[in-house]
Design a protein around this motif. Structure first.
Motif, PDB file in Angstrom:
ATOM      1  N   GLU A   1     113.694 -38.758 -21.554  1.00  0.00           N
ATOM      2  CA  GLU A   1     112.867 -39.948 -21.748  1.00  0.00           C
ATOM      3  C   GLU A   1     112.972 -40.908 -20.561  1.00  0.00           C
ATOM      4  O   GLU A   1     111.990 -41.560 -20.190  1.00  0.00           O
ATOM      5  CB  GLU A   1     113.269 -40.669 -23.037  1.00  0.00           C
ATOM      6  N   GLU A   2     114.160 -40.999 -19.969  1.00  0.00           N
ATOM      7  CA  GLU A   2     114.351 -41.895 -18.821  1.00  0.00           C
ATOM      8  C   GLU A   2     113.494 -41.480 -17.626  1.00  0.00           C
ATOM      9  O   GLU A   2     113.097 -42.310 -16.816  1.00  0.00           O
ATOM     10  CB  GLU A   2     115.833 -41.898 -18.413  1.00  0.00           C
TER      11      GLU A   2
ATOM     12  N   LEU B   1     108.904 -35.593 -15.623  1.00  0.00           N
ATOM     13  CA  LEU B   1     108.821 -34.363 -16.404  1.00  0.00           C
ATOM     14  C   LEU B   1     107.374 -34.035 -16.763  1.00  0.00           C
ATOM     15  O   LEU B   1     106.960 -32.870 -16.727  1.00  0.00           O
ATOM     16  CB  LEU B   1     109.668 -34.486 -17.678  1.00  0.00           C
ATOM     17  N   GLU B   2     106.580 -35.068 -17.085  1.00  0.00           N
ATOM     18  CA  GLU B   2     105.180 -34.820 -17.440  1.00  0.00           C
ATOM     19  C   GLU B   2     104.359 -34.336 -16.246  1.00  0.00           C
ATOM     20  O   GLU B   2     103.325 -33.692 -16.433  1.00  0.00           O
ATOM     21  CB  GLU B   2     104.564 -36.072 -18.059  1.00  0.00           C
TER      22      GLU B   2
ATOM     23  N   TYR C   1     104.115 -34.453 -23.585  1.00  0.00           N
ATOM     24  CA  TYR C   1     105.004 -33.789 -24.532  1.00  0.00           C
ATOM     25  C   TYR C   1     105.520 -34.800 -25.553  1.00  0.00           C
ATOM     26  O   TYR C   1     105.366 -36.011 -25.391  1.00  0.00           O
ATOM     27  CB  TYR C   1     106.178 -33.130 -23.807  1.00  0.00           C
ATOM     28  N   TYR C   2     106.125 -34.272 -26.608  1.00  0.00           N
ATOM     29  CA  TYR C   2     106.746 -35.150 -27.606  1.00  0.00           C
ATOM     30  C   TYR C   2     107.998 -34.488 -28.175  1.00  0.00           C
ATOM     31  O   TYR C   2     108.194 -33.282 -28.049  1.00  0.00           O
ATOM     32  CB  TYR C   2     105.775 -35.525 -28.725  1.00  0.00           C
TER      33      TYR C   2
ATOM     34  N   ILE D   1     111.569 -30.245 -27.922  1.00  0.00           N
ATOM     35  CA  ILE D   1     110.625 -31.008 -27.098  1.00  0.00           C
ATOM     36  C   ILE D   1     109.503 -30.046 -26.758  1.00  0.00           C
ATOM     37  O   ILE D   1     109.744 -28.957 -26.231  1.00  0.00           O
ATOM     38  CB  ILE D   1     111.313 -31.530 -25.829  1.00  0.00           C
ATOM     39  N   MET D   2     108.263 -30.390 -27.121  1.00  0.00           N
ATOM     40  CA  MET D   2     107.159 -29.466 -26.878  1.00  0.00           C
ATOM     41  C   MET D   2     105.931 -30.191 -26.364  1.00  0.00           C
ATOM     42  O   MET D   2     105.706 -31.364 -26.670  1.00  0.00           O
ATOM     43  CB  MET D   2     106.820 -28.673 -28.133  1.00  0.00           C
TER      44      MET D   2
END
Length: 349
Positions: A52-53, A58-59, A65-66, A101-102
């Motif tokens: 999350e940080e 990452l995206e 993603y969630y 996480i997907m």
């Protein structure tokens, strides 16, 4: 957003999908089977918070993603994730804190505290192992920037099971092999490829048998070979299997076209008009109809996504479509109605 399994790909007459999975563990924690409840919770929180940080970065690699807290999900929700191959049965059944996480298209998933601390999975339609490996490695590198993996200079990545040690790589290709299955060739094929460090197993069903003739072909060896060598070996074997399957289909149709034409049309008729049907019967009939489309026995303005239909009619996902829990009889009627409405009208060739 369309899911990965809605995409049409080359070689779709035989190849359904490709998958890359990397098994990783973190040096600061015991292996998952040895984690206490508190350690399991800390592990999931640490991985989730780390991602999350740096969510924007990452995206850039995986897209939107969630995070899904599996332990808090209902049994139907967990089983639906298993049916869509996002998580494993092992993860769904765990009593410790777990998560996944997907991405929105379900092409990437990161399982937390399954058999290993994290399992990175990338999947797509068609035969795309090398691009998937590139994506999985990018995720792997991103995670390792801040979290230290359990790694040995001689053995490689340390894993909970010795069968994954080394690269931690499991590459697999899901294939549809009706002609080899009908001809009784699968047992011999399974034995032959096992001698080349590759396994074949039925995706739906027990052991070597598989409903709908769908099989998963995977590497067995994870140590003593590079990732690229493992994948190239698998691709070479799958290419040979594709050729065998296509040759066998041609032989079956040349030798007894009327028989298979009749089976295809009968299967289509049943699924268009049945009032109730079990999962197993529906899978078998869908496989026969797919054979008809692939062999140009039948056609429609738009070719159905058969794998999408097969996942949708599984018990848990069907109940999600219905929006409620349903018993066997209600599911069988709902499954029949769903397929009645999903199969398109045929056109004359």
């Amino acid at each position: 957003m369309p899911k990965w399994y809605e995409e049409q790909s080359k070689q779709s007459d035989v190849v359904i999908s490709s998958r890359i999975r990397l098994a990783r563990n973190f040096a600061k924690y015991p292996f998952s089977p040895k984690l206490t409840l508190e350690q399991a919770e800390l592990l999931c929180e640490e991985i989730h918070n780390h991602l999350e940080e740096k969510k924007t970065k990452l995206e850039e690699i995986v897209g939107k993603y969630y995070y899904y807290n599996v332990i808090k999900a209902s049994e139907i929700e967990k089983e639906a994730l298993v049916e869509r191959h996002i998580i494993t049965k092992k993860l769904a059944q765990k009593k410790q804190p777990t998560g996944v996480i997907m991405t929105e298209d379900e092409s990437v998933s990161l399982m937390l505290n399954e058999e290993d601390h994290i399992r990175i999975q990338a999947i797509s339609s068609g035969m795309n192992l090398l691009p998937l490996l590139e994506k999985a490695n990018a995720i792997d590198d991103f995670i390792s920037e801040s979290l230290q993996y359990a790694f040995d200079d001689k053995l490689g990545y340390l894993t909970s099971s010795p069968t994954n040690i080394g690269t931690g790589l499991r590459a697999s290709i899901m294939v549809y092999l009706p002609a080899l299955g009908i001809s009784g060739k699968m047992d011999k094929l399974i034995d032959e490829v096992s001698q080349q460090d590759v396994s074949i197993r039925g995706v739906y069903g027990e052991g070597n048998k598989s409903l709908a003739y769908i099989y998963q072909i995977s590497n067995c060896k994870t140590i003593g070979m590079s990732e690229c060598d493992i994948i190239q070996n698998l691709i070479t074997i799958v290419d040979q299997i594709i050729k065998q399957e296509r040759n066998r289909r041609e032989y079956l149709l040349d030798s007894n076209f009327d028989k298979y034409e009749d089976q295809v049309y009968r299967s289509y008729g049943v699924l268009r008009y049945a009032k109730q049907i079990s999962t197993a019967d529906a899978m078998t009939l869908l496989a026969q109809i797919k054979f008809g489309y692939d062999s140009k026995i039948i056609a429609s303005e738009e070719t159905p996504s058969f794998y999408k239909l097969m996942m949708a009619i599984q018990p848990a996902n069907l109940q999600k479509i219905l929006g409620k829990n349903a018993g066997v009889k209600e599911r069988e009627r709902a499954r029949a109605k769903f397929l009645n409405e999903s199969l398109p009208e045929l056109i004359h060739l």
